[in-house]
Design an enzyme around this catalytic site. Structure first.
Site, PDB file in Angstrom:
ATOM      1  N   MET A  18       0.825  -1.217   0.000  1.00 27.62           N
ATOM      2  CA  MET A  18       0.000   0.000   0.000  1.00 27.62           C
ATOM      3  C   MET A  18       0.853   1.258   0.000  1.00 27.62           C
ATOM      4  O   MET A  18       0.511   2.250  -0.642  1.00 27.62           O
ATOM      5  CB  MET A  18      -0.887  -0.003   1.240  1.00 27.62           C
ATOM      6  CG  MET A  18      -1.986  -1.014   1.187  1.00 27.62           C
ATOM      7  SD  MET A  18      -3.117  -0.727   2.522  1.00 27.62           S
ATOM      8  CE  MET A  18      -2.646  -2.004   3.644  1.00 27.62           C
ATOM      9  N   ASP A  37      11.805   3.603   4.220  1.00 30.82           N
ATOM     10  CA  ASP A  37      11.586   2.169   4.460  1.00 30.82           C
ATOM     11  C   ASP A  37      12.886   1.547   4.980  1.00 30.82           C
ATOM     12  O   ASP A  37      13.986   2.072   4.759  1.00 30.82           O
ATOM     13  CB  ASP A  37      11.172   1.487   3.150  1.00 30.82           C
ATOM     14  CG  ASP A  37      10.347   0.220   3.373  1.00 30.82           C
ATOM     15  OD1 ASP A  37       9.149   0.217   3.008  1.00 30.82           O
ATOM     16  OD2 ASP A  37      10.895  -0.770   3.894  1.00 30.82           O
ATOM     17  N   TYR A 148      -0.592  -8.128  16.946  1.00 23.53           N
ATOM     18  CA  TYR A 148      -0.894  -7.245  15.807  1.00 23.53           C
ATOM     19  C   TYR A 148      -2.126  -6.386  16.120  1.00 23.53           C
ATOM     20  O   TYR A 148      -2.103  -5.163  15.990  1.00 23.53           O
ATOM     21  CB  TYR A 148      -1.125  -8.083  14.547  1.00 23.53           C
ATOM     22  CG  TYR A 148      -1.404  -7.252  13.320  1.00 23.53           C
ATOM     23  CD1 TYR A 148      -0.371  -6.597  12.651  1.00 23.53           C
ATOM     24  CD2 TYR A 148      -2.700  -7.103  12.822  1.00 23.53           C
ATOM     25  CE1 TYR A 148      -0.615  -5.819  11.527  1.00 23.53           C
ATOM     26  CE2 TYR A 148      -2.949  -6.331  11.698  1.00 23.53           C
ATOM     27  CZ  TYR A 148      -1.913  -5.696  11.056  1.00 23.53           C
ATOM     28  OH  TYR A 148      -2.160  -4.926   9.949  1.00 23.53           O
TER      29      TYR A 148
HETATM   30  N1  LIG Z   1      -2.448  -5.788   3.739  1.00 22.09           N
HETATM   31  C1  LIG Z   1      -3.427  -5.795   4.608  1.00 22.09           C
HETATM   32  O1  LIG Z   1      -4.383  -6.579   4.511  1.00 22.09           O
HETATM   33  C2  LIG Z   1      -3.462  -4.789   5.737  1.00 22.09           C
HETATM   34  C3  LIG Z   1      -4.655  -4.638   6.454  1.00 22.09           C
HETATM   35  C4  LIG Z   1      -4.723  -3.705   7.471  1.00 22.09           C
HETATM   36  C5  LIG Z   1      -3.601  -2.933   7.767  1.00 22.09           C
HETATM   37  N2  LIG Z   1      -2.455  -3.108   7.063  1.00 22.09           N
HETATM   38  C6  LIG Z   1      -1.328  -2.262   7.411  1.00 22.09           C
HETATM   39  O2  LIG Z   1      -0.967  -1.489   6.278  1.00 22.09           O
HETATM   40  C7  LIG Z   1       0.429  -1.165   6.320  1.00 22.09           C
HETATM   41  C8  LIG Z   1       1.076  -1.550   5.001  1.00 22.09           C
HETATM   42  O3  LIG Z   1       0.966  -2.947   4.824  1.00 22.09           O
HETATM   43  P1  LIG Z   1       1.171  -3.715   3.448  1.00 22.09           P
HETATM   44  O4  LIG Z   1       0.095  -4.714   3.376  1.00 22.09           O
HETATM   45  O5  LIG Z   1       1.361  -2.749   2.352  1.00 22.09           O
HETATM   46  O6  LIG Z   1       2.518  -4.513   3.804  1.00 22.09           O
HETATM   47  P2  LIG Z   1       3.916  -4.729   3.044  1.00 22.09           P
HETATM   48  O7  LIG Z   1       4.578  -5.800   3.808  1.00 22.09           O
HETATM   49  O8  LIG Z   1       3.708  -4.881   1.586  1.00 22.09           O
HETATM   50  O9  LIG Z   1       4.672  -3.342   3.298  1.00 22.09           O
HETATM   51  C9  LIG Z   1       5.109  -2.960   4.560  1.00 22.09           C
HETATM   52  C10 LIG Z   1       6.372  -2.125   4.388  1.00 22.09           C
HETATM   53  O10 LIG Z   1       6.806  -1.688   5.694  1.00 22.09           O
HETATM   54  C11 LIG Z   1       8.206  -1.812   5.739  1.00 22.09           C
HETATM   55  N3  LIG Z   1       8.692  -1.942   7.120  1.00 22.09           N
HETATM   56  C12 LIG Z   1       8.562  -2.999   7.959  1.00 22.09           C
HETATM   57  N4  LIG Z   1       9.192  -2.756   9.122  1.00 22.09           N
HETATM   58  C13 LIG Z   1       9.732  -1.508   9.007  1.00 22.09           C
HETATM   59  C14 LIG Z   1      10.508  -0.701   9.875  1.00 22.09           C
HETATM   60  N5  LIG Z   1      10.882  -1.119  11.102  1.00 22.09           N
HETATM   61  N6  LIG Z   1      10.879   0.532   9.449  1.00 22.09           N
HETATM   62  C15 LIG Z   1      10.534   0.956   8.204  1.00 22.09           C
HETATM   63  N7  LIG Z   1       9.820   0.224   7.333  1.00 22.09           N
HETATM   64  C16 LIG Z   1       9.418  -0.993   7.741  1.00 22.09           C
HETATM   65  C17 LIG Z   1       8.527  -3.049   4.914  1.00 22.09           C
HETATM   66  O11 LIG Z   1       9.887  -3.086   4.512  1.00 22.09           O
HETATM   67  C18 LIG Z   1       7.541  -2.895   3.771  1.00 22.09           C
HETATM   68  O12 LIG Z   1       8.123  -2.169   2.702  1.00 22.09           O
HETATM   69  C19 LIG Z   1       0.985  -1.918   7.534  1.00 22.09           C
HETATM   70  O13 LIG Z   1       1.039  -1.054   8.644  1.00 22.09           O
HETATM   71  C20 LIG Z   1      -0.063  -3.002   7.767  1.00 22.09           C
HETATM   72  O14 LIG Z   1      -0.075  -3.456   9.097  1.00 22.09           O
HETATM   73  C21 LIG Z   1      -2.348  -4.028   6.062  1.00 22.09           C
END
Ligand SMILES: NC(=O)c1ccc[n+]([C@@H]2O[C@H](COP(=O)([O-])OP(=O)(O)OC[C@H]3O[C@@H](n4cnc5c(N)ncnc54)[C@H](O)[C@@H]3O)[C@@H](O)[C@H]2O)c1
Length: 243
Positions: A18, A37, A148
């Site tokens: 996202m 990131d 989480y």
């Molecule tokens: N995908 C889903 O269904 C979903 C649903 C609800 C909430 N979310 C939240 O949305 C956000 C984005 O998720 P996504 O699905 O795009 O995941 P993703 O894993 O594709 O992307 C997450 C990004 O965060 C980065 N990251 C992780 N730890 C980090 C740190 N310590 N410092 C800096 N960067 C860091 C990763 O390298 C990655 O690029 C997250 O907070 C996730 O919890 C996701």
């Protein structure tokens, strides 16, 4: 004129899923974006003409300080902060160790707090700014008593507190609650056919969400179109939590 013309925006976790989609949408709407990131290989791939890649570990106070110093030195201000970086885990309450809990909260809960702590002073001084924090529908519906869910509840509370504290400075803080969105984070889940089918059945819109559907909402909340919206909680889950 783009909807974010001339804005300087930071998107944490901007190198995947996202966050990556937000980086692209924001640039399309005229912003200069800092993708921040911890994943340097993915940062290399995303950087471009209007996209600056900055290495950031959101769970580290020192890392935030360095990243924000770099951004201020280069751009002089920050108009938008999207606290999106996060990790997930499917471990149940009886599997979670103290270390698991600590790590999850350090990244998902403490990370957004640190982001606000380091960026808000510049926004307050400029008397303008928009912060969007990415929580999760799991913080609303009691989805598993795990680290989480709890860390995303922390994001919700931090957002409301920050909105109350920063509103007087014309700094808006809002939270987004995505449902299950198809990104690398949920790859294992979407590959598990039975679990997927159950999830889809439980979702009124009968499908999972797409990264652009969250990115567009973040774009709106970050833009001046949302100029009187602060402390809001926008659920983007195809109706899952409405049942
Ligand atoms: N995908 C889903 O269904 C979903 C649903 C609800 C909430 N979310 C939240 O949305 C956000 C984005 O998720 P996504 O699905 O795009 O995941 P993703 O894993 O594709 O992307 C997450 C990004 O965060 C980065 N990251 C992780 N730890 C980090 C740190 N310590 N410092 C800096 N960067 C860091 C990763 O390298 C990655 O690029 C997250 O907070 C996730 O919890 C996701």
């Amino acid at each position: 004129m783009g909807r974010l013309a001339n804005k300087i925006a930071i998107v944490t976790g901007g190198a995947s899923g996202m966050g990556e989609m937000m980086v692209k949408r924001f640039v399309e709407e005229g912003a200069t974006v800092i993708a921040a990131d911890i994943n340097e290989a993915n940062l290399e791939k995303i950087k471009g003409e209007h996209i600056t890649a900055v290495k950031l570990d959101v769970s580290s106070d020192e890392s935030w300080k360095q990243a924000i110093d770099t951004v201020i030195e280069k751009f002089g201000r920050i108009d938008i902060l999207i606290n999106n970086a996060g990790i997930s885990s499917e471990k149940t309450a009886d599997q979670i160790t103290a270390k698991d809990w600590e790590l999850m909260h350090k990244i998902n809960g403490f990370g957004p707090f640190l982001g606000i702590k380091h960026v808000a002073p510049y926004m307050k001084e400029a008397k303008q700014g928009a912060i969007v924090n990415i929580s999760s529908y799991t913080a609303l519906v009691g989805m598993g008593m795990n680290a989480y869910t709890s860390s995303k509840g922390s994001v919700r509370a931090t957002s409301r507190a920050a909105a109350a504290e920063l509103g007087g400075f014309n700094v808006r803080v809002n939270a987004i609650f995505p449902g299950t969105i198809e990104t690398p984070m949920t790859q294992a889940l979407t590959d598990a056919k039975e679990q997927m089918a159950m999830l889809v059945r439980a979702t009124p819109m009968q499908r999972l969400g797409k990264p652009e559907e969250v990115a567009n909402a973040a774009l709106f909340l970050a833009s001046d179109e949302a100029s009187y919206i602060t402390g809001a909680e926008l659920v983007i889950d195809g109706g899952y939590s409405a049942r």
